[in-house]
Write a protein that holds these residues in place. Structure first.
Motif, PDB file in Angstrom:
ATOM      1  N   LEU A   1      41.872  36.331  32.204  1.00  0.00           N
ATOM      2  CA  LEU A   1      40.635  37.110  32.252  1.00  0.00           C
ATOM      3  C   LEU A   1      39.979  37.206  30.880  1.00  0.00           C
ATOM      4  N   ALA A   2      40.759  37.366  29.816  1.00  0.00           N
ATOM      5  CA  ALA A   2      40.185  37.516  28.478  1.00  0.00           C
ATOM      6  C   ALA A   2      39.413  36.265  28.076  1.00  0.00           C
ATOM      7  N   ASP A   3      39.998  35.082  28.302  1.00  0.00           N
ATOM      8  CA  ASP A   3      39.297  33.845  27.963  1.00  0.00           C
ATOM      9  C   ASP A   3      38.043  33.666  28.811  1.00  0.00           C
ATOM     10  N   ALA A   4      38.119  34.038  30.084  1.00  0.00           N
ATOM     11  CA  ALA A   4      36.953  33.901  30.959  1.00  0.00           C
ATOM     12  C   ALA A   4      35.815  34.820  30.515  1.00  0.00           C
ATOM     13  N   VAL A   5      36.140  36.047  30.144  1.00  0.00           N
ATOM     14  CA  VAL A   5      35.100  36.981  29.687  1.00  0.00           C
ATOM     15  C   VAL A   5      34.543  36.536  28.337  1.00  0.00           C
ATOM     16  N   ASP A   6      35.375  35.982  27.463  1.00  0.00           N
ATOM     17  CA  ASP A   6      34.869  35.442  26.195  1.00  0.00           C
ATOM     18  C   ASP A   6      33.876  34.312  26.437  1.00  0.00           C
ATOM     19  N   LEU A   7      34.222  33.404  27.331  1.00  0.00           N
ATOM     20  CA  LEU A   7      33.309  32.301  27.650  1.00  0.00           C
ATOM     21  C   LEU A   7      32.029  32.824  28.288  1.00  0.00           C
ATOM     22  N   LEU A   8      32.173  33.831  29.143  1.00  0.00           N
ATOM     23  CA  LEU A   8      30.993  34.431  29.766  1.00  0.00           C
ATOM     24  C   LEU A   8      30.099  35.087  28.716  1.00  0.00           C
ATOM     25  N   THR A   9      30.704  35.756  27.745  1.00  0.00           N
ATOM     26  CA  THR A   9      29.936  36.401  26.677  1.00  0.00           C
ATOM     27  C   THR A   9      29.204  35.381  25.820  1.00  0.00           C
ATOM     28  N   ILE A  10      29.905  34.313  25.435  1.00  0.00           N
ATOM     29  CA  ILE A  10      29.289  33.275  24.608  1.00  0.00           C
ATOM     30  C   ILE A  10      28.129  32.606  25.346  1.00  0.00           C
ATOM     31  N   SER A  11      28.313  32.365  26.643  1.00  0.00           N
ATOM     32  CA  SER A  11      27.260  31.714  27.424  1.00  0.00           C
ATOM     33  C   SER A  11      26.027  32.591  27.530  1.00  0.00           C
ATOM     34  N   VAL A  12      26.214  33.900  27.761  1.00  0.00           N
ATOM     35  CA  VAL A  12      25.075  34.810  27.872  1.00  0.00           C
ATOM     36  C   VAL A  12      24.379  34.964  26.530  1.00  0.00           C
ATOM     37  N   GLU A  13      25.144  35.094  25.455  1.00  0.00           N
ATOM     38  CA  GLU A  13      24.526  35.236  24.134  1.00  0.00           C
ATOM     39  C   GLU A  13      23.848  33.949  23.667  1.00  0.00           C
ATOM     40  N   ALA A  14      24.242  32.811  24.246  1.00  0.00           N
ATOM     41  CA  ALA A  14      23.589  31.549  23.903  1.00  0.00           C
ATOM     42  C   ALA A  14      22.266  31.360  24.629  1.00  0.00           C
ATOM     43  N   GLY A  15      21.939  32.254  25.549  1.00  0.00           N
ATOM     44  CA  GLY A  15      20.649  32.179  26.228  1.00  0.00           C
ATOM     45  C   GLY A  15      20.718  31.884  27.705  1.00  0.00           C
ATOM     46  N   LEU A  16      21.899  31.673  28.267  1.00  0.00           N
ATOM     47  CA  LEU A  16      22.022  31.400  29.694  1.00  0.00           C
ATOM     48  C   LEU A  16      21.904  32.690  30.499  1.00  0.00           C
ATOM     49  N   GLY A  17      21.433  32.550  31.717  1.00  0.00           N
ATOM     50  CA  GLY A  17      21.428  33.679  32.626  1.00  0.00           C
ATOM     51  C   GLY A  17      22.819  33.980  33.141  1.00  0.00           C
ATOM     52  N   PHE A  18      22.939  35.097  33.827  1.00  0.00           N
ATOM     53  CA  PHE A  18      24.271  35.498  34.290  1.00  0.00           C
ATOM     54  C   PHE A  18      24.822  34.493  35.294  1.00  0.00           C
ATOM     55  N   ASP A  19      23.979  34.006  36.212  1.00  0.00           N
ATOM     56  CA  ASP A  19      24.455  33.042  37.207  1.00  0.00           C
ATOM     57  C   ASP A  19      24.914  31.753  36.546  1.00  0.00           C
ATOM     58  N   ALA A  20      24.150  31.258  35.565  1.00  0.00           N
ATOM     59  CA  ALA A  20      24.541  30.034  34.863  1.00  0.00           C
ATOM     60  C   ALA A  20      25.803  30.259  34.044  1.00  0.00           C
ATOM     61  N   ALA A  21      25.949  31.455  33.454  1.00  0.00           N
ATOM     62  CA  ALA A  21      27.161  31.759  32.695  1.00  0.00           C
ATOM     63  C   ALA A  21      28.386  31.798  33.611  1.00  0.00           C
ATOM     64  N   VAL A  22      28.241  32.378  34.786  1.00  0.00           N
ATOM     65  CA  VAL A  22      29.338  32.390  35.759  1.00  0.00           C
ATOM     66  C   VAL A  22      29.698  30.970  36.181  1.00  0.00           C
ATOM     67  N   GLN A  23      28.696  30.115  36.328  1.00  0.00           N
ATOM     68  CA  GLN A  23      28.970  28.725  36.669  1.00  0.00           C
ATOM     69  C   GLN A  23      29.755  28.024  35.566  1.00  0.00           C
TER      70      GLN A  23
ATOM     71  N   THR B   1      36.299  42.490  24.028  1.00  0.00           N
ATOM     72  CA  THR B   1      37.190  43.070  23.023  1.00  0.00           C
ATOM     73  C   THR B   1      38.286  43.912  23.664  1.00  0.00           C
ATOM     74  N   GLU B   2      37.904  44.748  24.628  1.00  0.00           N
ATOM     75  CA  GLU B   2      38.889  45.614  25.282  1.00  0.00           C
ATOM     76  C   GLU B   2      39.906  44.804  26.094  1.00  0.00           C
ATOM     77  N   ILE B   3      39.441  43.812  26.806  1.00  0.00           N
ATOM     78  CA  ILE B   3      40.355  43.026  27.639  1.00  0.00           C
ATOM     79  C   ILE B   3      41.323  42.226  26.777  1.00  0.00           C
ATOM     80  N   ARG B   4      40.854  41.686  25.650  1.00  0.00           N
ATOM     81  CA  ARG B   4      41.748  40.953  24.768  1.00  0.00           C
ATOM     82  C   ARG B   4      42.799  41.884  24.154  1.00  0.00           C
ATOM     83  N   THR B   5      42.385  43.105  23.819  1.00  0.00           N
ATOM     84  CA  THR B   5      43.354  44.072  23.299  1.00  0.00           C
ATOM     85  C   THR B   5      44.394  44.418  24.357  1.00  0.00           C
ATOM     86  N   LYS B   6      43.950  44.606  25.598  1.00  0.00           N
ATOM     87  CA  LYS B   6      44.885  44.912  26.672  1.00  0.00           C
ATOM     88  C   LYS B   6      45.812  43.743  26.948  1.00  0.00           C
ATOM     89  N   ARG B   7      45.310  42.516  26.801  1.00  0.00           N
ATOM     90  CA  ARG B   7      46.188  41.373  27.016  1.00  0.00           C
ATOM     91  C   ARG B   7      47.268  41.301  25.950  1.00  0.00           C
TER      92      ARG B   7
END
Length: 306
Positions: free
Chosen positions: A163-185, A254-260
């Motif tokens: 989950l931590a790696d998936a949320v990191d990738l999702l965060t990077i994709s959204v901050e790079a300019g992708l929409g939420f649906d494209a980031a999930v893809q 950040t929280e999920i990585r700390t919990k992991r």
């Protein structure tokens, strides 16, 4: 004249009946051909029956009868609980509510029979045979539940790790300019395991017209991982109140990585406790035999010499 007319009608009737009978009961070569055709059809039916697998001929009818009995034994809400367990286990291929119910009945019948046969081979007392029968029935009834519980635990562990790696990738994709649906893809394509399957299902549900909040809630309901529930709740609240998703994702990552990290430390602290059982049962007895064996043999020889 009346007698002649009656005689002619009788002859015509006999001829018509004879013709019909001749058509219904072929003679000579026609009868032989018909008999061969019938035998060929019977042989074809027997061949089809023989070509069927053992599961189609034996197991499937047994499961159908067990399903009928299991539905009578289980309550009305049992199907919902089994369906929830299947969701937690990732819905294994070929497993359904009906199959779980039928397997519970089959194991409750087959397992005590096997244990009784084993007890008879060992010539156990009747009291022990009764214990084996009752224990086998109870254990067999809960064998599918134990399998689903183990599968759900393994799947939850994989989700916690990925989950931590998936949320990191999702965060990077959204901050790079992708929409939420494209980031999930992007997460669904570039990750693997149960977490990739869950994000792929979320994407498919949103493409079919389901709202983002409903799709995320469904993903949280299909798992018993607390970190995933927290992530889903945060995303639903951000979508409801209009909070920027990138900021929420950064905090959640950040929280999920700390919990992991804490989860890994917890697992590492459990290793000494878990290793005590094989250490006491298997390793220490061998050491005692190697260390104390010669001394015991020497002491026995000295006592015998005296």
């Amino acid at each position: 004249m009346l007698l002649i007319l009656a005689f002619v009608l009788l002859v015509l009737a006999i001829a018509a009946v004879g013709t019909a009978f001749a058509k219904e009961q072929p003679q000579g070569l026609a009868r032989a051909l018909e008999a061969l055709e019938r035998s060929g059809q019977a042989g074809h039916e027997l061949a089809e029956e023989a070509d069927r697998s053992f599961a189609d001929r034996i197991i499937d009818p047994m499961q159908e009868r067990a399903l009928i009995l299991g539905r009578r034994m289980t309550g009305a809400d049992k199907a919902d609980r089994i369906r929830r367990k299947l969701d937690f286990a990732g819905n294994p291929r070929g497993w359904s509510v009906d199959r779980v119910v039928s397997l519970k009945v089959l194991f409750a019948v087959v397992l005590p029979i096997c244990l009784l046969a084993y007890g008879l081979l060992l010539s156990l007392a009747p009291a022990w045979l009764v214990v084996l029968a009752i224990g086998g029935t109870v254990l067999g009834f809960f064998v599918p539940d134990l399998y689903l519980y183990q599968a759900a635990a393994k799947r939850a562990d994989k989700i916690k790790r990925g989950l931590a790696d998936a949320v990191d990738l999702l965060t990077i994709s959204v901050e790079a300019g992708l929409g939420f649906d494209a980031a999930v893809q992007q997460v669904a394509r570039n990750t693997d395991g149960p977490i990739a399957e869950e994000f792929s299902r979320v994407l498919r549900e949103m493409q079919l017209g389901l709202g983002r909040s409903e799709a995320l809630r469904s993903m949280g309901a299909r798992s018993n991982v607390e970190d995933l529930h927290t992530f889903v709740g945060s995303m639903v609240q951000a979508d409801a109140f209009g909070i920027p998703i990138g900021q929420v994702l950064r905090v959640q990552a950040t929280e999920i990585r700390t919990k992991r990290r804490q989860y890994a430390e917890e697992k590492a602290q459990q290793v000494p406790v878990k290793i005590m059982i094989p250490l006491i049962l298997f390793i220490l007895p061998c050491l005692f035999v190697v260390v104390m064996g010669p001394a015991v043999l020497t002491a026995m020889d000295n006592f015998n010499a005296q």
